[in-house]
Write a protein that holds these residues in place. Structure first.
Motif, PDB file in Angstrom:
ATOM      1  N   ALA A  33     -33.572 -11.520  30.248  1.00 32.30           N
ATOM      2  CA  ALA A  33     -34.301 -10.699  28.934  1.00 32.30           C
ATOM      3  C   ALA A  33     -33.460  -9.515  28.759  1.00 32.30           C
ATOM      4  CB  ALA A  33     -35.854 -10.859  29.023  1.00 32.30           C
ATOM      5  N   PRO A  34     -33.344  -8.642  29.636  1.00 33.57           N
ATOM      6  CA  PRO A  34     -32.770  -7.176  29.560  1.00 33.57           C
ATOM      7  C   PRO A  34     -31.280  -7.781  28.981  1.00 33.57           C
ATOM      8  CG  PRO A  34     -33.722  -7.384  31.758  1.00 33.57           C
ATOM      9  CD  PRO A  34     -33.746  -8.680  31.131  1.00 33.57           C
ATOM     10  N   ARG A  35     -30.473  -8.755  29.174  1.00 33.92           N
ATOM     11  CA  ARG A  35     -29.370  -8.951  28.651  1.00 33.92           C
ATOM     12  C   ARG A  35     -29.175  -9.588  27.236  1.00 33.92           C
ATOM     13  NH1 ARG A  35     -25.723 -12.395  32.191  1.00 33.92           N
ATOM     14  NH2 ARG A  35     -25.390 -10.417  33.155  1.00 33.92           N
ATOM     15  N   TYR A  36     -30.299 -10.413  26.995  1.00 28.57           N
ATOM     16  CA  TYR A  36     -30.353 -11.433  25.869  1.00 28.57           C
ATOM     17  C   TYR A  36     -31.320 -10.839  24.669  1.00 28.57           C
ATOM     18  CZ  TYR A  36     -26.755 -14.568  27.951  1.00 28.57           C
ATOM     19  OH  TYR A  36     -25.778 -15.083  28.636  1.00 28.57           O
ATOM     20  N   LEU A  37     -32.496 -10.487  25.420  1.00 30.63           N
ATOM     21  CA  LEU A  37     -33.769 -10.543  24.252  1.00 30.63           C
ATOM     22  C   LEU A  37     -33.903  -8.971  23.971  1.00 30.63           C
ATOM     23  CD1 LEU A  37     -36.059 -12.152  23.117  1.00 30.63           C
ATOM     24  CD2 LEU A  37     -37.577 -11.371  25.449  1.00 30.63           C
ATOM     25  N   ILE A  38     -33.782  -8.834  22.823  1.00 27.61           N
ATOM     26  CA  ILE A  38     -33.984  -7.386  22.066  1.00 27.61           C
ATOM     27  C   ILE A  38     -35.584  -7.095  21.936  1.00 27.61           C
ATOM     28  CG2 ILE A  38     -33.654  -6.202  20.108  1.00 27.61           C
ATOM     29  CD1 ILE A  38     -31.454  -8.033  19.064  1.00 27.61           C
ATOM     30  N   ASP A  39     -35.832  -5.786  22.598  1.00 27.06           N
ATOM     31  CA  ASP A  39     -37.218  -5.344  22.579  1.00 27.06           C
ATOM     32  C   ASP A  39     -37.696  -5.061  21.223  1.00 27.06           C
ATOM     33  OD1 ASP A  39     -39.480  -4.526  23.691  1.00 27.06           O
ATOM     34  OD2 ASP A  39     -38.963  -2.843  24.474  1.00 27.06           O
ATOM     35  N   VAL A  40     -38.444  -5.412  20.422  1.00 24.99           N
ATOM     36  CA  VAL A  40     -38.649  -5.201  19.216  1.00 24.99           C
ATOM     37  C   VAL A  40     -40.042  -4.327  19.222  1.00 24.99           C
ATOM     38  CG1 VAL A  40     -39.136  -6.099  16.652  1.00 24.99           C
ATOM     39  CG2 VAL A  40     -37.272  -7.155  18.365  1.00 24.99           C
ATOM     40  N   GLN A  41     -40.118  -3.207  18.560  1.00 30.69           N
ATOM     41  CA  GLN A  41     -41.191  -2.793  18.180  1.00 30.69           C
ATOM     42  C   GLN A  41     -42.306  -3.466  17.330  1.00 30.69           C
ATOM     43  OE1 GLN A  41     -41.073   1.249  16.346  1.00 30.69           O
ATOM     44  NE2 GLN A  41     -43.346   1.571  16.688  1.00 30.69           N
ATOM     45  N   ARG A  42     -43.663  -3.776  17.622  1.00 29.17           N
ATOM     46  CA  ARG A  42     -44.574  -4.735  16.873  1.00 29.17           C
ATOM     47  C   ARG A  42     -45.388  -3.919  15.926  1.00 29.17           C
ATOM     48  NH1 ARG A  42     -41.964  -9.272  18.067  1.00 29.17           N
ATOM     49  NH2 ARG A  42     -41.593  -9.538  20.271  1.00 29.17           N
ATOM     50  N   GLY A  43     -45.626  -4.619  15.124  1.00 32.64           N
ATOM     51  CA  GLY A  43     -46.751  -4.313  14.044  1.00 32.64           C
ATOM     52  C   GLY A  43     -48.068  -4.973  14.256  1.00 32.64           C
ATOM     53  N   LEU A  44     -48.634  -5.783  13.387  1.00 33.77           N
ATOM     54  CA  LEU A  44     -49.942  -6.283  13.675  1.00 33.77           C
ATOM     55  C   LEU A  44     -50.058  -7.440  14.608  1.00 33.77           C
ATOM     56  CD1 LEU A  44     -50.610  -6.695   9.825  1.00 33.77           C
ATOM     57  CD2 LEU A  44     -51.359  -4.997  11.317  1.00 33.77           C
ATOM     58  N   ALA A  45     -49.109  -8.240  15.028  1.00 35.35           N
ATOM     59  CA  ALA A  45     -49.318  -9.424  15.854  1.00 35.35           C
ATOM     60  C   ALA A  45     -48.331  -9.313  16.786  1.00 35.35           C
ATOM     61  CB  ALA A  45     -49.232 -10.685  15.062  1.00 35.35           C
ATOM     62  N   SER A  46     -48.189 -10.140  17.696  1.00 40.67           N
ATOM     63  CA  SER A  46     -47.448 -10.122  19.041  1.00 40.67           C
ATOM     64  C   SER A  46     -46.048 -10.620  18.505  1.00 40.67           C
ATOM     65  CB  SER A  46     -48.179 -11.211  19.994  1.00 40.67           C
ATOM     66  OG  SER A  46     -47.844 -12.682  19.538  1.00 40.67           O
ATOM     67  N   THR A  47     -45.823 -11.432  17.418  1.00 40.33           N
ATOM     68  CA  THR A  47     -44.430 -11.900  16.884  1.00 40.33           C
ATOM     69  C   THR A  47     -44.152 -10.967  15.892  1.00 40.33           C
ATOM     70  OG1 THR A  47     -45.491 -13.787  15.602  1.00 40.33           O
ATOM     71  CG2 THR A  47     -44.677 -14.115  17.943  1.00 40.33           C
ATOM     72  N   SER A  48     -44.874  -9.757  15.294  1.00 43.66           N
ATOM     73  CA  SER A  48     -44.709  -9.057  13.980  1.00 43.66           C
ATOM     74  C   SER A  48     -43.404  -8.171  14.509  1.00 43.66           C
ATOM     75  CB  SER A  48     -45.835  -8.440  13.588  1.00 43.66           C
ATOM     76  OG  SER A  48     -46.256  -7.479  14.750  1.00 43.66           O
ATOM     77  N   VAL A  49     -42.931  -7.487  13.385  1.00 43.15           N
ATOM     78  CA  VAL A  49     -42.003  -6.581  13.609  1.00 43.15           C
ATOM     79  C   VAL A  49     -42.531  -5.214  12.666  1.00 43.15           C
ATOM     80  CG1 VAL A  49     -39.371  -5.754  13.256  1.00 43.15           C
ATOM     81  CG2 VAL A  49     -40.039  -8.006  13.523  1.00 43.15           C
ATOM     82  N   ASN A 115     -21.945 -12.792  23.629  1.00 42.81           N
ATOM     83  CA  ASN A 115     -22.013 -12.339  22.107  1.00 42.81           C
ATOM     84  C   ASN A 115     -23.390 -12.951  21.425  1.00 42.81           C
ATOM     85  OD1 ASN A 115     -21.059 -14.973  22.356  1.00 42.81           O
ATOM     86  ND2 ASN A 115     -19.641 -14.863  20.663  1.00 42.81           N
ATOM     87  N   LEU A 116     -24.480 -13.253  22.192  1.00 46.47           N
ATOM     88  CA  LEU A 116     -25.765 -13.884  21.533  1.00 46.47           C
ATOM     89  C   LEU A 116     -26.692 -12.810  22.057  1.00 46.47           C
ATOM     90  CD1 LEU A 116     -27.542 -15.950  20.386  1.00 46.47           C
ATOM     91  CD2 LEU A 116     -27.450 -17.257  22.837  1.00 46.47           C
ATOM     92  N   ARG A 117     -27.970 -12.503  21.091  1.00 47.51           N
ATOM     93  CA  ARG A 117     -28.924 -11.803  21.323  1.00 47.51           C
ATOM     94  C   ARG A 117     -30.108 -12.618  20.972  1.00 47.51           C
ATOM     95  NH1 ARG A 117     -25.575 -10.001  23.758  1.00 47.51           N
ATOM     96  NH2 ARG A 117     -24.950  -7.610  24.127  1.00 47.51           N
ATOM     97  N   LEU A 118     -31.246 -12.522  21.095  1.00 45.39           N
ATOM     98  CA  LEU A 118     -32.569 -12.831  20.780  1.00 45.39           C
ATOM     99  C   LEU A 118     -33.543 -12.165  20.130  1.00 45.39           C
ATOM    100  CD1 LEU A 118     -30.960 -15.111  22.865  1.00 45.39           C
ATOM    101  CD2 LEU A 118     -33.263 -16.112  23.439  1.00 45.39           C
ATOM    102  N   VAL A 119     -34.296 -12.753  19.229  1.00 43.09           N
ATOM    103  CA  VAL A 119     -35.436 -11.776  18.767  1.00 43.09           C
ATOM    104  C   VAL A 119     -36.720 -12.729  18.748  1.00 43.09           C
ATOM    105  CG1 VAL A 119     -36.358 -10.593  16.807  1.00 43.09           C
ATOM    106  CG2 VAL A 119     -34.189 -10.240  17.413  1.00 43.09           C
ATOM    107  N   GLU A 120     -37.672 -12.416  19.524  1.00 42.32           N
ATOM    108  CA  GLU A 120     -38.930 -13.133  19.460  1.00 42.32           C
ATOM    109  C   GLU A 120     -39.755 -12.588  18.346  1.00 42.32           C
ATOM    110  OE1 GLU A 120     -42.731 -14.023  22.473  1.00 42.32           O
ATOM    111  OE2 GLU A 120     -41.031 -12.571  22.901  1.00 42.32           O
ATOM    112  N   ALA A 121     -39.606 -13.320  17.164  1.00 37.73           N
ATOM    113  CA  ALA A 121     -40.508 -12.501  15.955  1.00 37.73           C
ATOM    114  C   ALA A 121     -40.430 -13.336  14.920  1.00 37.73           C
ATOM    115  CB  ALA A 121     -39.718 -11.186  15.620  1.00 37.73           C
ATOM    116  N   ASN A 122     -41.282 -13.354  14.033  1.00 32.75           N
ATOM    117  CA  ASN A 122     -41.588 -13.896  12.572  1.00 32.75           C
ATOM    118  C   ASN A 122     -40.310 -13.756  11.998  1.00 32.75           C
ATOM    119  OD1 ASN A 122     -42.673 -15.392  10.367  1.00 32.75           O
ATOM    120  ND2 ASN A 122     -43.253 -13.378   9.672  1.00 32.75           N
TER     121      ASN A 122
END
Length: 241
Positions: A33-49, A115-122
């Motif tokens: 995850a440190p290499r591929y998954l972008i750490d996104v600041q959340r809003g209302l829900a666990s998959t929000s931005v 050259n790939l990154r992932l975002v866990e989000a809506n």
């Protein structure tokens, strides 16, 4: 003072189901995850931005390159194939299912994809605000959940208003590529996007040709096996005023 909302006002196009992660999947999140998954600041829900969160592609990828975004990347088969065969381009996978994210990280690491990154989000929240405006050369939506029951069609990703989100994220002349094996959803996609002044058809006839940059995935094979026709669409982002 107005109450702070607890839930999203708009329905999302997915339902997250908790499931037991395998040891390999747990390892993917711990080690990859440190290499591929972008750490996104959340809003209302666990998959929000969070409304103020912003992605910096140059910082994330360490360079300036064309960016290709896939919404609902599943286990990553399509985007890993594209990223591994096109090292001069950058790729962003948007997915909410953790098992799929884990599989994508494991396979990307095995293939040596960097050259790939992932975002866990809506996805609409990523398109609406997280990506810089005009950052994407293309946005891909391949075999999204059709929500085929009438009472559930309001959950479909491509519905009225989606065009604004996609148009914001795309550069002028950028492409929105879609594919589905559900005829009524294909018709809805076409109706919605034909009505968007920010897009124009990039195909002739009733449907677009199959995108040759899309590898055959389990979703497409399943649709074909059930006798459903695969329908492609591609739209071009019109120039901003």
């Amino acid at each position: 003072m107005p109450e702070i909302p607890v839930f999203r006002e708009e329905p999302v196009s997915f339902v997250r189901r908790s499931g037991r992660m395998s040891q390999a999947q747990d390892r993917a999140f711990e080690e990859l995850a440190p290499r591929y998954l972008i750490d996104v600041q959340r809003g209302l829900a666990s998959t929000s931005v969070h409304a103020e969160a912003r992605m910096n592609p140059t910082l994330e990828y360490g360079r300036d390159a064309r960016l290709f975004v896939e919404i609902g990347s599943g286990q990553g088969h399509a985007i890993i194939s594209a990223a591994s065969s096109r090292p001069d381009d950058d790729f962003l996978a948007i997915e909410v299912f953790r098992a799929g994210l884990a599989r994508t990280m494991l396979d990307a690491d095995k293939a040596g994809v960097r050259n790939l990154r992932l975002v866990e989000a809506n996805a609409p929240e990523v398109l609406d605000s997280y990506l810089p405006e005009g950052a994407a050369s293309e946005v891909w939506i391949f075999f999204p959940d059709p929500w085929h029951k009438t009472r559930h069609t309001k959950r479909r990703l491509v519905r009225t208003g989606f065009g604004d989100s996609a148009a914001r994220a795309l550069e002028d002349g950028g492409l929105l590529r879609l594919a589905t094996d559900w005829e009524d959803y294909a018709l809805q996609m076409r109706e919605v996007l034909d009505g968007e002044p920010q897009f124009e058809r990039a195909f002739e006839g009733e449907w677009a040709q199959r995108y040759d940059g899309r590898v055959m995935t389990a979703f497409e094979r399943k649709g074909i096996a059930k006798g459903r026709d695969i329908r492609d669409l591609v739209y071009r982002r019109t120039p901003r005023a």
